[in-house]
Enzyme design. Structure first.
Site, PDB file in Angstrom:
ATOM      1  N   TYR A 186     154.902 134.534 130.442  1.00 27.07           N
ATOM      2  CA  TYR A 186     156.089 133.924 129.839  1.00 27.07           C
ATOM      3  C   TYR A 186     156.528 132.952 131.429  1.00 27.07           C
ATOM      4  O   TYR A 186     156.913 131.997 131.595  1.00 27.07           O
ATOM      5  CB  TYR A 186     157.403 135.261 130.124  1.00 27.07           C
ATOM      6  CG  TYR A 186     158.069 134.591 130.397  1.00 27.07           C
ATOM      7  CD1 TYR A 186     159.413 134.021 129.908  1.00 27.07           C
ATOM      8  CD2 TYR A 186     159.059 134.448 131.692  1.00 27.07           C
ATOM      9  CE1 TYR A 186     160.669 133.710 129.975  1.00 27.07           C
ATOM     10  CE2 TYR A 186     160.276 134.542 132.176  1.00 27.07           C
ATOM     11  CZ  TYR A 186     161.119 134.274 131.143  1.00 27.07           C
ATOM     12  OH  TYR A 186     162.456 133.466 131.527  1.00 27.07           O
ATOM     13  N   LYS A 222     157.042 129.162 132.545  1.00 26.54           N
ATOM     14  CA  LYS A 222     158.036 128.212 132.947  1.00 26.54           C
ATOM     15  C   LYS A 222     157.132 127.586 133.932  1.00 26.54           C
ATOM     16  O   LYS A 222     158.376 125.997 134.112  1.00 26.54           O
ATOM     17  CB  LYS A 222     159.229 129.727 133.507  1.00 26.54           C
ATOM     18  CG  LYS A 222     160.065 130.121 132.710  1.00 26.54           C
ATOM     19  CD  LYS A 222     160.876 129.328 132.187  1.00 26.54           C
ATOM     20  CE  LYS A 222     161.535 130.134 131.175  1.00 26.54           C
ATOM     21  NZ  LYS A 222     161.823 129.483 130.435  1.00 26.54           N
ATOM     22  N   SER A 274     163.083 130.141 135.870  1.00 25.15           N
ATOM     23  CA  SER A 274     163.126 130.911 136.181  1.00 25.15           C
ATOM     24  C   SER A 274     162.999 131.447 137.694  1.00 25.15           C
ATOM     25  O   SER A 274     161.636 130.613 137.839  1.00 25.15           O
ATOM     26  CB  SER A 274     163.129 132.483 135.163  1.00 25.15           C
ATOM     27  OG  SER A 274     162.576 133.703 135.827  1.00 25.15           O
TER      28      SER A 274
HETATM   29  P1  NAD Z   1     168.293 134.261 124.441  1.00 22.12           P
HETATM   30  O1  NAD Z   1     166.618 134.988 123.998  1.00 22.12           O
HETATM   31  O2  NAD Z   1     169.171 135.290 123.899  1.00 22.12           O
HETATM   32  O3  NAD Z   1     168.221 132.888 123.935  1.00 22.12           O
HETATM   33  C1  NAD Z   1     167.421 132.227 123.715  1.00 22.12           C
HETATM   34  C2  NAD Z   1     167.877 131.570 122.706  1.00 22.12           C
HETATM   35  O4  NAD Z   1     166.410 130.668 121.936  1.00 22.12           O
HETATM   36  C3  NAD Z   1     167.543 133.123 121.340  1.00 22.12           C
HETATM   37  O5  NAD Z   1     168.536 132.907 120.459  1.00 22.12           O
HETATM   38  C4  NAD Z   1     166.876 132.117 120.430  1.00 22.12           C
HETATM   39  O6  NAD Z   1     166.782 132.396 118.846  1.00 22.12           O
HETATM   40  C5  NAD Z   1     165.882 130.723 120.887  1.00 22.12           C
HETATM   41  N1  NAD Z   1     164.941 130.301 120.279  1.00 22.12           N
HETATM   42  C6  NAD Z   1     163.421 131.121 121.070  1.00 22.12           C
HETATM   43  N2  NAD Z   1     163.259 130.129 120.225  1.00 22.12           N
HETATM   44  C7  NAD Z   1     163.367 129.197 119.785  1.00 22.12           C
HETATM   45  C8  NAD Z   1     162.825 128.198 118.439  1.00 22.12           C
HETATM   46  N3  NAD Z   1     161.134 127.880 118.587  1.00 22.12           N
HETATM   47  N4  NAD Z   1     163.248 127.316 117.738  1.00 22.12           N
HETATM   48  C9  NAD Z   1     164.610 127.655 118.315  1.00 22.12           C
HETATM   49  N5  NAD Z   1     165.571 128.223 118.694  1.00 22.12           N
HETATM   50  C10 NAD Z   1     165.235 128.906 119.598  1.00 22.12           C
HETATM   51  O7  NAD Z   1     167.958 134.211 126.320  1.00 22.12           O
HETATM   52  P2  NAD Z   1     168.561 134.049 127.400  1.00 22.12           P
HETATM   53  O8  NAD Z   1     168.966 135.320 127.715  1.00 22.12           O
HETATM   54  O9  NAD Z   1     169.592 133.382 126.645  1.00 22.12           O
HETATM   55  O10 NAD Z   1     168.067 132.667 127.997  1.00 22.12           O
HETATM   56  C11 NAD Z   1     167.723 131.365 127.725  1.00 22.12           C
HETATM   57  C12 NAD Z   1     167.108 131.074 128.745  1.00 22.12           C
HETATM   58  O11 NAD Z   1     166.541 131.025 130.018  1.00 22.12           O
HETATM   59  C13 NAD Z   1     165.130 131.459 128.122  1.00 22.12           C
HETATM   60  O12 NAD Z   1     164.252 129.851 128.351  1.00 22.12           O
HETATM   61  C14 NAD Z   1     164.778 132.246 129.470  1.00 22.12           C
HETATM   62  O13 NAD Z   1     163.425 132.353 129.659  1.00 22.12           O
HETATM   63  C15 NAD Z   1     165.570 131.613 130.537  1.00 22.12           C
HETATM   64  N6  NAD Z   1     165.560 132.660 131.695  1.00 22.12           N
HETATM   65  C16 NAD Z   1     166.612 133.514 131.337  1.00 22.12           C
HETATM   66  C17 NAD Z   1     166.678 134.220 132.331  1.00 22.12           C
HETATM   67  C18 NAD Z   1     167.741 136.214 132.071  1.00 22.12           C
HETATM   68  O14 NAD Z   1     166.910 137.362 132.279  1.00 22.12           O
HETATM   69  N7  NAD Z   1     168.207 136.675 130.859  1.00 22.12           N
HETATM   70  C19 NAD Z   1     166.255 135.063 133.949  1.00 22.12           C
HETATM   71  C20 NAD Z   1     165.757 132.908 133.906  1.00 22.12           C
HETATM   72  C21 NAD Z   1     165.032 132.592 133.112  1.00 22.12           C
HETATM   73  N1  UFG Z   2     164.685 148.844 136.925  1.00 22.95           N
HETATM   74  C1  UFG Z   2     164.338 149.997 137.302  1.00 22.95           C
HETATM   75  N2  UFG Z   2     164.819 150.461 135.791  1.00 22.95           N
HETATM   76  C2  UFG Z   2     164.673 149.773 134.811  1.00 22.95           C
HETATM   77  C3  UFG Z   2     165.204 148.512 134.419  1.00 22.95           C
HETATM   78  C4  UFG Z   2     164.517 148.321 135.305  1.00 22.95           C
HETATM   79  O1  UFG Z   2     164.553 150.367 138.032  1.00 22.95           O
HETATM   80  O2  UFG Z   2     164.380 150.438 134.087  1.00 22.95           O
HETATM   81  C5  UFG Z   2     164.472 148.047 137.882  1.00 22.95           C
HETATM   82  C6  UFG Z   2     163.342 146.477 137.994  1.00 22.95           C
HETATM   83  O3  UFG Z   2     161.851 147.932 138.689  1.00 22.95           O
HETATM   84  C7  UFG Z   2     163.298 146.015 139.415  1.00 22.95           C
HETATM   85  C8  UFG Z   2     164.741 145.233 138.947  1.00 22.95           C
HETATM   86  O4  UFG Z   2     165.526 146.990 138.247  1.00 22.95           O
HETATM   87  O5  UFG Z   2     163.385 146.333 140.362  1.00 22.95           O
HETATM   88  C9  UFG Z   2     165.281 144.178 137.896  1.00 22.95           C
HETATM   89  O6  UFG Z   2     164.376 145.007 137.211  1.00 22.95           O
HETATM   90  P1  UFG Z   2     165.023 143.747 135.562  1.00 22.95           P
HETATM   91  O7  UFG Z   2     163.797 143.777 134.521  1.00 22.95           O
HETATM   92  O8  UFG Z   2     166.440 143.858 135.554  1.00 22.95           O
HETATM   93  O9  UFG Z   2     164.281 142.384 136.676  1.00 22.95           O
HETATM   94  P2  UFG Z   2     163.595 141.673 136.960  1.00 22.95           P
HETATM   95  O10 UFG Z   2     163.790 140.629 138.469  1.00 22.95           O
HETATM   96  O11 UFG Z   2     162.038 142.691 137.457  1.00 22.95           O
HETATM   97  O12 UFG Z   2     163.056 140.533 136.023  1.00 22.95           O
HETATM   98  C10 UFG Z   2     163.734 139.032 136.034  1.00 22.95           C
HETATM   99  C11 UFG Z   2     163.407 138.584 134.919  1.00 22.95           C
HETATM  100  C12 UFG Z   2     162.546 138.464 134.087  1.00 22.95           C
HETATM  101  C13 UFG Z   2     162.269 137.132 135.320  1.00 22.95           C
HETATM  102  C14 UFG Z   2     162.382 137.748 136.736  1.00 22.95           C
HETATM  103  C15 UFG Z   2     162.042 136.735 138.169  1.00 22.95           C
HETATM  104  O13 UFG Z   2     164.233 139.600 133.220  1.00 22.95           O
HETATM  105  O14 UFG Z   2     162.149 137.132 132.643  1.00 22.95           O
HETATM  106  O15 UFG Z   2     163.454 138.318 136.466  1.00 22.95           O
HETATM  107  O16 UFG Z   2     163.064 135.656 137.287  1.00 22.95           O
HETATM  108  F1  UFG Z   2     160.937 136.779 135.527  1.00 22.95           F
END
Ligand code: NAD
Ligand code: UFG
Length: 341
Positions: A150, A154, A126
């Site tokens: 979290y 990573k 991330s």
């Molecule tokens: P998500 O929660 O929708 O998907 C993760 C999946 O992993 C889920 O289906 C969950 O049931 C499964 N899981 C969790 N722990 C497990 C375990 N121990 N064994 C088996 N399955 C397990 O999340 P996502 O948004 O699809 O994100 C996927 C990956 O990308 C994550 O590692 C997350 O940290 C990373 N990521 C997500 C974002 C975002 O904003 N969505 C941003 C940066 C990185």
């Molecule tokens: N925001 C609002 N109102 C809300 C939610 C968010 O104003 O109800 C704003 C936040 O303050 C931020 C922007 O919208 O300025 C985006 O917020 P998000 O929570 O959607 O995303 P972030 O960038 O804060 O966080 C995301 C992921 C995290 C990750 C981070 C850095 O959710 O897991 O990016 O990669 F750690």
């Protein structure tokens, strides 16, 4: 050439979209997911989109014995590792759960890969690893740090992967640093389905638009940005999924044991720009109020996606309007997300 790819966390938001593109690229896919943060209903939806039967192993990746057995029985050639918990706020309240789940699942996976000679891994990292004070646009060679458990999982897993690659130089590992994934498959049948009140911007706006939440709270309008609200690099989940397919292909050709690639568009969009793009998608204005900054937020986060472009031949193509139209299609067709059964 198609590979047999194990997709850990393949029932989740990003994993499910990636499964579709892996199948389209000719890969054979196995899903491993314990449904900790997803619902089994997604599998039927995926089967109806792809027209293929999907093989799903429903267990916790931390279960090292079951993971070993899976590798014993299946000729797995590559792994994409999405499995993990991802809520920043929850990680502050339950740090041990986050360290245990995110690191434990990775250890169990890496052990099984080592014992079975599986050398290709794509890992979900991330942009959070760039920490608090990184200059934008963010390049892959910036130092890494974190501000919450979290984020530390990573940073730590990235380090574990680099150490493993030193000891096992035949490994080909891709660390993909995602910026802000949003949007949904164009069918509107799969998308992001957070449990409880969403923390992230787009899921929150979606729920305001369907009437599940009253109004958006915009966290801060006094940042040093064009309209005072914070800038983020929103990337369509379909572009992100394509990045995984490109990374997997690249791993078969590279000499480098570990490659780190940003997956972002390179553009910073403000909270208000996203809100207005969403209003265009819905066709009406949405209620919002400006409130104070959210603790831990930074003013601007966006990628320098140049390395991924040069080395993967990959580039994000969807606009923020595409992202909002697709998110809205998913949310309006599924106002309560996936059904429980
Ligand atoms: P998500 O929660 O929708 O998907 C993760 C999946 O992993 C889920 O289906 C969950 O049931 C499964 N899981 C969790 N722990 C497990 C375990 N121990 N064994 C088996 N399955 C397990 O999340 P996502 O948004 O699809 O994100 C996927 C990956 O990308 C994550 O590692 C997350 O940290 C990373 N990521 C997500 C974002 C975002 O904003 N969505 C941003 C940066 C990185
Ligand atoms: N925001 C609002 N109102 C809300 C939610 C968010 O104003 O109800 C704003 C936040 O303050 C931020 C922007 O919208 O300025 C985006 O917020 P998000 O929570 O959607 O995303 P972030 O960038 O804060 O966080 C995301 C992921 C995290 C990750 C981070 C850095 O959710 O897991 O990016 O990669 F750690």
């Amino acid at each position: 050439m198609g590979m047999r790819v194990l997709v850990c966390g393949g029932a989740g938001y990003i994993g499910s979209h990636t499964v579709i593109q892996l199948l389209a690229a000719g890969h054979d896919v196995l899903i491993l997911d314990n449904f900790a943060n997803s619902k089994p209903a997604v599998i039927k939806r995926l089967e109806s989109i792809t027209g293929e039967h999907l093989r799903v192993h429903a267990f916790d990746l931390r279960d090292a014995e079951r993971t070993e057995r899976l590798f014993d029985h299946e000729q797995i050639e590559a792994v994409i590792h999405f499995a993990g918990h991802k809520a920043v706020g929850e990680s502050v309240e339950k740090p041990l759960e986050y360290y245990q789940n995110n690191l434990g699942s990775t250890f169990s996976l890496l052990r099984a890969m080592e014992r079975h000679g599986v050398t290709k891994l794509v890992f979900s990292s991330s942009a959070t690893v760039y920490g608090e004070n990184a200059p934008v646009p963010m390049t892959e060679d910036l130092p890494t740090s974190a501000t919450n458990p979290y984020g530390w999982t990573k940073v730590m897993i990235e380090q574990v992967l680099r150490d493993v690659a030193v000891a096992q130089p035949d490994q080909r590992i891709a660390i993909l640093r995602y910026f802000n994934p949003v949007g949904a498959h164009r069918s509107g049948t799969i998308g992001e389905d957070p449990s409880g009140i969403p923390n992230n911007l787009l899921p929150y706006i979606c729920q305001v638009a369907v009437g599940r939440l009253q109004k958006l709270r915009v966290f801060g309008d006094d940042y040093d940005t064009p309209d005072g609200t914070a800038l983020r690099d929103y990337i369509h989940v379909e572009d992100l999924a394509a990045g995984h397919v490109a990374a997997l292909a690249r791993l078969t050709a590279t000499e480098r044991a570990v490659s780190t690639w940003n997956l972002g568009t390179g553009n910073g969009s403000s909270v208000l720009e996203m809100l207005h793009a969403f209003e265009r998608a819905v066709g009406r204005t949405l209620p919002y109020e400006i409130v104070g900054r959210r603790a831990g937020d930074i003013a601007a986060s966006f990628a320098d996606p140049g390395r991924a472009r040069a080395e993967l031949g990959w580039k994000a193509t969807h606009t923020i309007d595409d992202m909002c139209v697709d998110s809205w299609r998913w949310q309006s067709q599924n106002p309560n997300g996936y059904p429980d059964a």
